[in-house]
Design a protein around this motif. Sequence first.
Motif, mmCIF file in Angstrom:
data_model
loop_
_atom_site.group_PDB
_atom_site.id
_atom_site.type_symbol
_atom_site.label_atom_id
_atom_site.label_comp_id
_atom_site.label_asym_id
_atom_site.label_seq_id
_atom_site.Cartn_x
_atom_site.Cartn_y
_atom_site.Cartn_z
ATOM 1 N N THR A 201 -20.805 23.530 -37.544
ATOM 2 C CA THR A 201 -19.564 24.074 -37.015
ATOM 3 C C THR A 201 -18.909 22.986 -36.180
ATOM 4 O OG1 THR A 201 -20.370 24.910 -34.876
ATOM 5 C CG2 THR A 201 -20.694 26.327 -36.800
ATOM 6 N N VAL A 202 -17.591 23.043 -36.075
ATOM 7 C CA VAL A 202 -16.870 22.075 -35.250
ATOM 8 C C VAL A 202 -15.500 22.643 -34.926
ATOM 9 C CG1 VAL A 202 -15.791 20.796 -37.150
ATOM 10 C CG2 VAL A 202 -16.299 19.607 -35.012
ATOM 11 N N THR A 203 -15.039 22.365 -33.708
ATOM 12 C CA THR A 203 -13.657 22.700 -33.413
ATOM 13 C C THR A 203 -12.757 21.675 -34.094
ATOM 14 O OG1 THR A 203 -13.871 21.434 -31.350
ATOM 15 C CG2 THR A 203 -14.085 23.832 -31.201
ATOM 16 N N ARG A 204 -11.586 22.111 -34.513
ATOM 17 C CA ARG A 204 -10.617 21.175 -35.082
ATOM 18 C C ARG A 204 -10.039 20.326 -33.949
ATOM 19 N NH1 ARG A 204 -7.798 21.798 -40.004
ATOM 20 N NH2 ARG A 204 -5.974 20.974 -38.918
ATOM 21 N N PRO A 205 -9.683 19.085 -34.241
ATOM 22 C CA PRO A 205 -9.092 18.248 -33.195
ATOM 23 C C PRO A 205 -7.832 18.840 -32.577
ATOM 24 C CG PRO A 205 -9.711 16.914 -35.090
ATOM 25 C CD PRO A 205 -9.871 18.336 -35.499
ATOM 26 N N ASP A 206 -7.122 19.679 -33.344
ATOM 27 C CA ASP A 206 -5.887 20.269 -32.814
ATOM 28 C C ASP A 206 -6.054 21.741 -32.440
ATOM 29 O OD1 ASP A 206 -6.224 21.105 -35.408
ATOM 30 O OD2 ASP A 206 -4.214 20.573 -36.105
ATOM 31 N N ASP A 207 -7.296 22.197 -32.269
ATOM 32 C CA ASP A 207 -7.524 23.574 -31.829
ATOM 33 C C ASP A 207 -7.049 23.761 -30.387
ATOM 34 O OD1 ASP A 207 -8.548 25.021 -33.928
ATOM 35 O OD2 ASP A 207 -10.642 24.641 -33.456
ATOM 36 N N PRO A 208 -6.679 24.994 -30.021
ATOM 37 C CA PRO A 208 -6.355 25.279 -28.613
ATOM 38 C C PRO A 208 -7.573 24.997 -27.725
ATOM 39 C CG PRO A 208 -5.688 27.097 -30.032
ATOM 40 C CD PRO A 208 -6.505 26.172 -30.875
ATOM 41 N N THR A 209 -7.320 24.607 -26.488
ATOM 42 C CA THR A 209 -8.403 24.282 -25.564
ATOM 43 C C THR A 209 -9.332 25.466 -25.345
ATOM 44 O OG1 THR A 209 -6.892 22.756 -24.448
ATOM 45 C CG2 THR A 209 -8.941 23.275 -23.318
ATOM 46 N N ASP A 210 -8.824 26.671 -25.438
ATOM 47 C CA ASP A 210 -9.672 27.846 -25.249
ATOM 48 C C ASP A 210 -10.812 27.887 -26.260
ATOM 49 O OD1 ASP A 210 -8.425 28.799 -23.049
ATOM 50 O OD2 ASP A 210 -7.243 30.340 -24.074
ATOM 51 N N ARG A 211 -10.593 27.331 -27.442
ATOM 52 C CA ARG A 211 -11.677 27.296 -28.429
ATOM 53 C C ARG A 211 -12.808 26.391 -27.948
ATOM 54 N NH1 ARG A 211 -11.641 31.646 -31.666
ATOM 55 N NH2 ARG A 211 -9.738 31.852 -32.901
ATOM 56 N N LEU A 212 -12.466 25.311 -27.259
ATOM 57 C CA LEU A 212 -13.489 24.442 -26.680
ATOM 58 C C LEU A 212 -14.242 25.170 -25.573
ATOM 59 C CD1 LEU A 212 -11.504 21.095 -26.341
ATOM 60 C CD2 LEU A 212 -13.589 21.380 -27.676
ATOM 61 N N ASP B 202 -11.646 20.599 -19.289
ATOM 62 C CA ASP B 202 -10.436 20.327 -18.511
ATOM 63 C C ASP B 202 -10.502 18.941 -17.864
ATOM 64 O OD1 ASP B 202 -9.263 22.815 -19.092
ATOM 65 O OD2 ASP B 202 -10.398 23.792 -17.507
ATOM 66 N N ARG B 203 -11.686 18.546 -17.418
ATOM 67 C CA ARG B 203 -11.838 17.209 -16.820
ATOM 68 C C ARG B 203 -11.562 16.115 -17.850
ATOM 69 N NH1 ARG B 203 -17.046 15.697 -13.494
ATOM 70 N NH2 ARG B 203 -15.780 13.798 -13.271
ATOM 71 N N ILE B 204 -12.083 16.314 -19.068
ATOM 72 C CA ILE B 204 -11.862 15.310 -20.114
ATOM 73 C C ILE B 204 -10.378 15.176 -20.418
ATOM 74 C CG2 ILE B 204 -12.309 14.671 -22.511
ATOM 75 C CD1 ILE B 204 -14.939 16.279 -22.308
ATOM 76 N N LEU B 205 -9.711 16.313 -20.595
ATOM 77 C CA LEU B 205 -8.298 16.297 -20.945
ATOM 78 C C LEU B 205 -7.446 15.690 -19.832
ATOM 79 C CD1 LEU B 205 -8.044 19.806 -22.645
ATOM 80 C CD2 LEU B 205 -7.780 17.591 -23.771
ATOM 81 N N ALA B 206 -7.864 15.939 -18.587
ATOM 82 C CA ALA B 206 -7.109 15.386 -17.465
ATOM 83 C C ALA B 206 -7.334 13.887 -17.320
ATOM 84 C CB ALA B 206 -7.513 16.103 -16.169
ATOM 85 N N THR B 207 -8.472 13.408 -17.799
ATOM 86 C CA THR B 207 -8.817 11.992 -17.649
ATOM 87 C C THR B 207 -8.288 11.154 -18.797
ATOM 88 O OG1 THR B 207 -10.835 12.627 -16.470
ATOM 89 C CG2 THR B 207 -10.724 10.367 -17.321
ATOM 90 N N PHE B 208 -8.466 11.647 -20.027
ATOM 91 C CA PHE B 208 -8.051 10.903 -21.218
ATOM 92 C C PHE B 208 -6.890 11.653 -21.889
ATOM 93 C CE2 PHE B 208 -12.697 10.258 -20.781
ATOM 94 C CZ PHE B 208 -12.705 8.890 -20.536
ATOM 95 N N HIS B 209 -5.695 11.360 -21.476
ATOM 96 C CA HIS B 209 -4.539 12.104 -21.961
ATOM 97 C C HIS B 209 -4.352 11.889 -23.471
ATOM 98 C CE1 HIS B 209 -3.498 13.049 -17.859
ATOM 99 N NE2 HIS B 209 -3.506 11.753 -17.544
ATOM 100 N N GLY B 210 -4.201 13.011 -24.179
ATOM 101 C CA GLY B 210 -3.949 12.943 -25.609
ATOM 102 C C GLY B 210 -5.189 12.793 -26.463
ATOM 103 N N ILE B 211 -6.380 12.774 -25.847
ATOM 104 C CA ILE B 211 -7.602 12.592 -26.627
ATOM 105 C C ILE B 211 -7.895 13.847 -27.444
ATOM 106 C CG2 ILE B 211 -9.252 13.488 -24.928
ATOM 107 C CD1 ILE B 211 -11.045 11.050 -25.655
ATOM 108 N N GLU B 212 -8.476 13.660 -28.617
ATOM 109 C CA GLU B 212 -8.878 14.775 -29.469
ATOM 110 C C GLU B 212 -10.357 15.059 -29.215
ATOM 111 O OE1 GLU B 212 -5.848 14.000 -33.234
ATOM 112 O OE2 GLU B 212 -7.964 13.450 -33.414
ATOM 113 N N ILE B 213 -10.618 16.142 -28.526
ATOM 114 C CA ILE B 213 -12.000 16.514 -28.195
ATOM 115 C C ILE B 213 -12.488 17.531 -29.215
ATOM 116 C CG2 ILE B 213 -13.559 17.159 -26.347
ATOM 117 C CD1 ILE B 213 -11.149 17.217 -24.495
#
Length: 567
Positions: free
Chosen positions: A355-366, A330-341
């Motif tokens: 294994t890897v989360t997809r760049p467009d996966d829901p945040t809950d997967r992270l 949540d901190r990353i998303l709030a700091t870097f808007h639109g970033i693909e984590i």
Amino acid sequence: MAASPPPLPVAERQAATAQAFDPWRPRTLYDMLVHAAERHPDRPYLITDAQTWSYRQMADWAASVAGGLVAAGVRPGDHVGLVMANYPAFAALKFAIAAVGAVAVPVNILNRRDELAYVLRQSRAVMLVAMDRFRDLDYLGMLDEIAPGWETRGGGAALPDLRTVVVFKAEGDGRAGATTFGALEGDAGALPRVDPTAPADIIYTSGTTGAPKGVVLTHDMLLRAAFGSAYARAFEDGRRIHFSLPMNHVYGYVEGLLAVLFAGGAIVPDLKFDPRATLRAVEHHKATDLLLIPTMTLAVLDALADTPVDTTSLRGMLSSGGRTPPGLWDRILATFHGIEITTGYGMSECTASTTVTRPDDPTDRLRTTNGRLRDVGPAGDPAIGHRLVDYRVVDPRTGAVLSPGEVGELMAKGPGVTAGYYDKPEATAEAFDADGWLHTGDLGRVDAEGYLSLVGRVKESYRCGGEQVTPSEIEDVLMIHPSVLQAHVAPAPDDRMGEIGVAFVVVRPGHALDPQALIEWCAARLARFKVPRHILPIDAADVPLTASGRPRKFLLSRMAMERLDLS
């Protein structure tokens, strides 16, 4: 700070990457560099503050060093040790070793004298290319103690296979009479034909639970895994990755140095991690991606408070390895808007992240997983869903295969899994079951959609009063306390309970350690047998870590016994 939007949707970027390498053609590491240089000769490949090397320049440099290796007597199949930080010469030497059909043995630059001697002896390295000094480590001094006279006599009786030592001047004064790295550069000449399925690297595990073992990886395995990184993370054309993770480990090596080859991109490597230097590098070099472990990610986020920089070039971030502190995503998303984590899971034995989360996966997967079993497109095995590695979960005691969602030991199999450990047949036999599945030693679950969640290490679990304890459960509770930045729990022997938990805590700046308060915090949230008996302070720099950021629990147990006088 608003990040630039990605140029294309994830699926379109993946399709473009797949099309460029479909069907998959096995290559050596050097052949892949040459292929990329033919496609993008003048694009930057390796960028530092002092100089930038284009693809053509790096390929020419690697060919020159390859000529020097041949002139020095290095032959196909020989093992060449490297003790080198993330200098540009690491890349040139790495590709040069591949070009002559030799096998690279990248050594952890944090290794001390006895560890260095062990790796060189066990790997049977015939040549060593080593820095003179780096930070507080004097590698030439270590060699003086291991093999006196190495400048002219090689390894002598101590290291009978070692014929030549080459000195790379890093932070010291070199050594008179020794062969210098510059002397390796010569005419490229004719290079041998190298089989892509031949070994390219022997990478030594850092060992969370014991002595290191040499993982044998082939050229084709490494390139398939690197392609998988570019594909699964949906690299755009020309992705520019900044990292300070050491390239002697698969994280910085495969996910950085090799992965950008498939997107005509560039790496911006740093010699050592500094969060403010990382931010300044993003601004100065317009980096579009960062490779980090969670503790690094936290440090970068904290540094932003007093480091005014422009980070709008950032489009992606891979934060993987080690435990993820609560609230990090949540901190990353709030700091870097639109970033693909993205986050993932892997190990040296499986080449890199599997294994890897997809760049467009829901945040809950992270928040709740370590990513989905990685689809690597044309580089994967169609029989296992175009993956390089498949997983199943088994009961650690009985070996019975468990259902999706159940916790057990993760077992791995597939073309991305090593065939074994170098010159350690017993360890290799112990690592695999009768059907060829690798024991990862990790506890986790895989859900019905193929998302994997780590729980802990099989050997890190312990029994307190006969009850099984998983350290990660205690660490998660401690890390939501406002005073705790990091928590690492390891067992220590106890006459009455068999084993007890000892928690090493890194305190947040501005807070003081209150062991009793933390024990009470745990007691209110955990069963009695899970509550750590002792809370000990530790500085973040003193936590013994593997190259991928995992704490070495057996060393923490040893530290606990010493500090509590339990030996």
